[in-house]
Design a protein around this motif. Structure first.
Motif, PDB file in Angstrom:
ATOM      1  N   LEU A  84       0.830  -1.199   0.000  1.00  0.00           N
ATOM      2  CA  LEU A  84       0.000   0.000   0.000  1.00  0.00           C
ATOM      3  C   LEU A  84       0.870   1.257   0.000  1.00  0.00           C
ATOM      4  O   LEU A  84       2.012   1.233   0.466  1.00  0.00           O
ATOM      5  CB  LEU A  84      -0.897   0.014   1.238  1.00  0.00           C
ATOM      6  CG  LEU A  84      -2.123  -0.900   1.216  1.00  0.00           C
ATOM      7  CD1 LEU A  84      -2.703  -1.025   2.616  1.00  0.00           C
ATOM      8  CD2 LEU A  84      -3.176  -0.358   0.263  1.00  0.00           C
ATOM      9  N   PRO A  85       0.353   2.370  -0.495  1.00  0.00           N
ATOM     10  CA  PRO A  85       1.103   3.627  -0.392  1.00  0.00           C
ATOM     11  C   PRO A  85       1.417   3.940   1.070  1.00  0.00           C
ATOM     12  O   PRO A  85       0.612   3.662   1.964  1.00  0.00           O
ATOM     13  CB  PRO A  85       0.135   4.657  -0.983  1.00  0.00           C
ATOM     14  CG  PRO A  85      -0.787   3.870  -1.858  1.00  0.00           C
ATOM     15  CD  PRO A  85      -0.935   2.530  -1.196  1.00  0.00           C
ATOM     16  N   GLU A  86       2.600   4.492   1.297  1.00  0.00           N
ATOM     17  CA  GLU A  86       3.001   4.786   2.674  1.00  0.00           C
ATOM     18  C   GLU A  86       2.171   5.898   3.292  1.00  0.00           C
ATOM     19  O   GLU A  86       1.890   5.888   4.490  1.00  0.00           O
ATOM     20  CB  GLU A  86       4.486   5.148   2.711  1.00  0.00           C
ATOM     21  CG  GLU A  86       5.404   3.997   2.327  1.00  0.00           C
ATOM     22  CD  GLU A  86       6.862   4.322   2.567  1.00  0.00           C
ATOM     23  OE1 GLU A  86       7.123   5.191   3.424  1.00  0.00           O
ATOM     24  OE2 GLU A  86       7.720   3.714   1.909  1.00  0.00           O
ATOM     25  N   ALA A  87       1.768   6.880   2.486  1.00  0.00           N
ATOM     26  CA  ALA A  87       0.987   8.001   3.009  1.00  0.00           C
ATOM     27  C   ALA A  87      -0.406   7.515   3.419  1.00  0.00           C
ATOM     28  O   ALA A  87      -1.018   6.723   2.702  1.00  0.00           O
ATOM     29  CB  ALA A  87       0.869   9.098   1.959  1.00  0.00           C
ATOM     30  N   PRO A  88      -0.900   7.968   4.566  1.00  0.00           N
ATOM     31  CA  PRO A  88      -2.247   7.562   4.985  1.00  0.00           C
ATOM     32  C   PRO A  88      -3.294   8.110   4.022  1.00  0.00           C
ATOM     33  O   PRO A  88      -3.116   9.194   3.443  1.00  0.00           O
ATOM     34  CB  PRO A  88      -2.386   8.189   6.380  1.00  0.00           C
ATOM     35  CG  PRO A  88      -1.400   9.319   6.398  1.00  0.00           C
ATOM     36  CD  PRO A  88      -0.257   8.889   5.537  1.00  0.00           C
ATOM     37  N   PRO A  89      -4.375   7.389   3.815  1.00  0.00           N
ATOM     38  CA  PRO A  89      -5.412   7.867   2.887  1.00  0.00           C
ATOM     39  C   PRO A  89      -6.118   9.090   3.458  1.00  0.00           C
ATOM     40  O   PRO A  89      -6.238   9.254   4.677  1.00  0.00           O
ATOM     41  CB  PRO A  89      -6.357   6.677   2.767  1.00  0.00           C
ATOM     42  CG  PRO A  89      -6.186   5.941   4.065  1.00  0.00           C
ATOM     43  CD  PRO A  89      -4.742   6.102   4.425  1.00  0.00           C
ATOM     44  N   ARG A  90      -6.608   9.934   2.555  1.00  0.00           N
ATOM     45  CA  ARG A  90      -7.293  11.160   2.973  1.00  0.00           C
ATOM     46  C   ARG A  90      -8.759  11.065   2.589  1.00  0.00           C
ATOM     47  O   ARG A  90      -9.091  10.731   1.446  1.00  0.00           O
ATOM     48  CB  ARG A  90      -6.658  12.381   2.311  1.00  0.00           C
ATOM     49  CG  ARG A  90      -5.184  12.580   2.662  1.00  0.00           C
ATOM     50  CD  ARG A  90      -4.603  13.763   1.921  1.00  0.00           C
ATOM     51  NE  ARG A  90      -5.289  15.011   2.246  1.00  0.00           N
ATOM     52  CZ  ARG A  90      -5.013  16.185   1.683  1.00  0.00           C
ATOM     53  NH1 ARG A  90      -4.068  16.257   0.751  1.00  0.00           N
ATOM     54  NH2 ARG A  90      -5.676  17.263   2.029  1.00  0.00           N
ATOM     55  N   PRO A  91      -9.648  11.355   3.533  1.00  0.00           N
ATOM     56  CA  PRO A  91     -11.079  11.337   3.202  1.00  0.00           C
ATOM     57  C   PRO A  91     -11.374  12.342   2.098  1.00  0.00           C
ATOM     58  O   PRO A  91     -10.769  13.406   2.016  1.00  0.00           O
ATOM     59  CB  PRO A  91     -11.755  11.742   4.519  1.00  0.00           C
ATOM     60  CG  PRO A  91     -10.739  11.455   5.574  1.00  0.00           C
ATOM     61  CD  PRO A  91      -9.404  11.701   4.941  1.00  0.00           C
ATOM     62  N   GLY A  92     -12.300  11.995   1.257  1.00  0.00           N
ATOM     63  CA  GLY A  92     -12.656  12.885   0.159  1.00  0.00           C
ATOM     64  C   GLY A  92     -13.829  12.333  -0.614  1.00  0.00           C
ATOM     65  O   GLY A  92     -14.596  11.502  -0.110  1.00  0.00           O
TER      66      GLY A  92
END
Length: 293
Positions: A84-92
């Motif tokens: 998975l991408p290292e950056a946490p997912p952002r709500p949107g």
């Protein structure tokens, strides 16, 4: 909409990939999809998945006595990531509804494997539950028998249809009568059984009940076999390519060559072959249609 064969294939693929792996983090991005709050999603973190099962169209991720249950509705899907991408997912406003990150000894924790639950489109019906017992999910508690279960015998099927005054298309799609069959596979089953979708279930002869029972089992088992071992990205294409009448309005029937017809409703449509299913008579294309005389 994912139906029994696709959900069965999803459960098999995901079970092979998550079993024995520990949940590192669960991120809910679409609050509307989360239908339970006790236990909280954070209770999954630190638990080890032991497999993935299926209840009708529901996926059941099992971990440490908890069940992460997902109903994909019309436009939901699950996407596996080896990293998975290292950056946490952002709500949107995007399709991502839920992300489950797992640990992997071969990767640093932020870049571990995991899966996303997504939902396309503007109508949001995806449902996610975290429960201690799958029967705590109302949709699972009211499910009818599974048509691939050993107990789904001809006798049991005949008993389900006895006294049933609804049209057979609606009966097959009713999850409280049979678990896992939706719009697409009910069209395919009725075509295989050479039966009108508007025939009353209670009016079926013994021969017709037996023919329909055989068509339910063979249609679903064949679809499951076609999907077995495929990557998740290929399952939707496999479903579409394997359908003989559903979604093929205007094309020739693969059995007799007649033109496949459609009946449209407010939020769905059905497809059928007049020669194979209705004695050559087209069905009126309106709600509560009857055979034209």
């Amino acid at each position: 909409m994912p139906e029994l064969p696709e959900v069965e294939a999803l459960a098999g693929f995901l079970g092979d990939h998550v079993a024995g792996r520990t949940v590192s983090r669960v991120s809910a991005l679409a609050v509307h999809a989360l239908k339970t709050y006790d236990p909280p999603l954070s209770a999954l973190e630190g638990q080890v998945f032991d497999g993935v099962g299926r209840h009708g169209k529901f996926l059941d991720f099992r971990a440490g006595g908890l069940h992460l249950v997902v109903h994909l509705a019309r436009a939901g899907w699950v996407r596996w990531h080896d990293a998975l991408p290292e950056a946490p997912p952002r709500p949107g406003k995007g399709p991502l509804a839920l992300r489950v990150r797992l640990t992997d000894p071969g990767l640093p924790e932020p870049a571990g494997p995991g899966f996303d639950v997504t939902e396309a489109g503007t109508q949001k019906h995806l449902a996610v539950y975290l429960v201690r017992d799958p029967l705590d999910v109302p949709g699972i508690a009211r499910l009818g028998p599974d048509p691939l279960a050993p107990g789904f015998t001809l006798t049991a099927f005949a008993e389900l249809l006895s006294g049933e005054r609804r049209q057979i298309k609606g009966v097959l799609r009713d999850q409280s009568t049979l678990a896992g069959i939706g719009n697409a596979y009910s069209d395919e089953i009725l075509h295989a059984a050479r039966m009108s979708p508007f025939k009353l279930a209670a009016a079926l002869s013994e021969d017709e009940v037996a023919r329909l029972h055989q068509a339910v089992g063979s249609t679903l088992r064949d679809a499951v076999e076609r999907s077995r071992g495929l990557a998740l990205r290929d399952l939707k294409a496999e479903k579409k390519s394997g359908l003989r009448v559903h979604g093929r309005t205007g094309e020739p029937c693969p059995v007799c060559g007649d033109t496949i017809r459609e009946v449209s409703f407010s939020d769905s449509s059905l497809q059928y072959c007049p020669t194979c299913q209705t004695g050559g008579k087209p069905l009126a294309d309106r709600r509560l249609s009857r055979l034209l005389k």
